[in-house]
Design a protein around this motif. Structure first.
Motif, PDB file in Angstrom:
ATOM      1  N   VAL A  54       0.879  -1.168  -0.055  1.00  0.00           N
ATOM      2  CA  VAL A  54       0.111  -0.152   0.088  1.00  0.00           C
ATOM      3  C   VAL A  54       0.720   1.269  -0.131  1.00  0.00           C
ATOM      4  O   VAL A  54       1.958   1.234   0.742  1.00  0.00           O
ATOM      5  N   ALA A  56       0.926   5.881  -0.269  1.00  0.00           N
ATOM      6  CA  ALA A  56       0.500   7.017   0.168  1.00  0.00           C
ATOM      7  C   ALA A  56      -0.557   7.587  -0.692  1.00  0.00           C
ATOM      8  O   ALA A  56      -1.157   8.729  -0.549  1.00  0.00           O
ATOM      9  N   HIS A  58      -3.348   5.863  -2.702  1.00  0.00           N
ATOM     10  CA  HIS A  58      -3.908   4.269  -3.068  1.00  0.00           C
ATOM     11  C   HIS A  58      -5.330   4.311  -3.555  1.00  0.00           C
ATOM     12  O   HIS A  58      -6.122   5.175  -2.942  1.00  0.00           O
ATOM     13  N   PHE A  74      -0.017   2.522   6.537  1.00  0.00           N
ATOM     14  CA  PHE A  74      -0.047   3.410   5.444  1.00  0.00           C
ATOM     15  C   PHE A  74       1.297   4.092   5.469  1.00  0.00           C
ATOM     16  O   PHE A  74       1.779   4.420   6.917  1.00  0.00           O
ATOM     17  N   PRO A  79      -2.806   9.803   3.795  1.00  0.00           N
ATOM     18  CA  PRO A  79      -2.745   9.315   2.175  1.00  0.00           C
ATOM     19  C   PRO A  79      -3.884   9.866   1.584  1.00  0.00           C
ATOM     20  O   PRO A  79      -4.852  10.100   1.980  1.00  0.00           O
ATOM     21  N   LEU A  81      -6.686   8.620  -0.495  1.00  0.00           N
ATOM     22  CA  LEU A  81      -7.270   7.335  -0.656  1.00  0.00           C
ATOM     23  C   LEU A  81      -8.644   7.439  -1.079  1.00  0.00           C
ATOM     24  O   LEU A  81      -9.329   8.161  -0.957  1.00  0.00           O
ATOM     25  N   TYR A 101      -8.880   9.220   7.088  1.00  0.00           N
ATOM     26  CA  TYR A 101      -8.128   9.479   6.049  1.00  0.00           C
ATOM     27  C   TYR A 101      -8.994  10.263   4.999  1.00  0.00           C
ATOM     28  O   TYR A 101      -8.354  10.636   3.665  1.00  0.00           O
TER      29      TYR A 101
END
Length: 222
Positions: A54, A56, A58, A74, A79, A81, A101
């Motif tokens: 995974v 940052a 993703h 992460f 990140p 996401l 996130y």
């Protein structure tokens, strides 16, 4: 949430089972019991898969309950996401679970061409998705063709899928897979290890597949 797709019945069957009630039991029944005792693929191994790959930046496809995104490490505390799924219940449950996130959600059918506004991704997760998609594995692997353009150069797509051929399945696994295939929840009665390897090799120069019980754990780089 953007542009809800119109789904063929066989596509809809693989995701429609995930009601709010089913999702409330999923972590215990599937990740706690089925993975350990029936599929023989420890959930901890799949968490490790996420920890290994995974990024940052993703995209997660077929998000389930968000368990793996919640448990994995992460490389950044903030990140980018994006969550992609057909099932609104899965998107809502996961978005709430990993709200720290600030994820973006998109409802898409990954068997069709996928477009997402914004930059490409450094990692894409595709965990326990392929065995829920209808058709032969050779046809289902078109998902890699649809996701590959969303990857940055050097980016990785990773995940796992339950197989019926080319791996050892115990009695309970054979019976449960047959029941799920009969209901249209799974469509993996002909999915084989050789075919998965063949499809990855046709698309990626750098790929790997590891078997854990009934599951094939894969990763491939663009």
């Amino acid at each position: 949430m953007l542009n809800d797709p119109i789904l063929p019945k066989d596509v809809d069957a693989g995701q429609a089972v995930y009601s709010r009630r089913v999702l409330s039991l999923y972590d215990v029944l599937v990740l706690g019991l089925s993975n350990r005792f029936i599929w023989k693929c420890p959930t901890s191994r799949l968490v490790q898969l996420y920890n290994d790959h995974v990024s940052a930046n993703h995209l997660d496809v077929g998000v389930g309950t968000g368990f793996f995104l919640d448990k994995c490490r992460f490389p950044s505390t903030s990140p980018r996401l994006v969550l992609m799924d057909l099932n609104e219940n899965c998107l809502a449950a996961t978005a709430q679970r990993v709200a720290r996130y600030s994820p973006q959600t998109v409802r898409r059918n990954v068997l069709e061409s996928v477009d997402i506004d914004g930059a490409k991704f450094d990692s894409i997760g595709l965990n326990y998705v392929l065995h829920c998609l209808p058709g032969r594995l050779a046809d289902k692997c078109v998902v890699f063709d649809h996701l590959r353009p969303l990857l940055n150069d050097g980016g990785v797509v990773f995940g796992s899928t339950l197989l019926s051929q080319g791996i050892h399945r115990g009695f309970a696994a054979r019976r449960l897979m047959a029941a799920y295939n009969g209901k249209g929840i799974f469509s993996n009665s002909e999915d084989s290890l050789d075919e998965l390897q063949r499809q990855l090799a046709a698309r990626f120069g750098d790929w790997s597949v590891e078997v854990a019980g009934c599951a094939a754990i894969f990763s491939a780089r663009k």
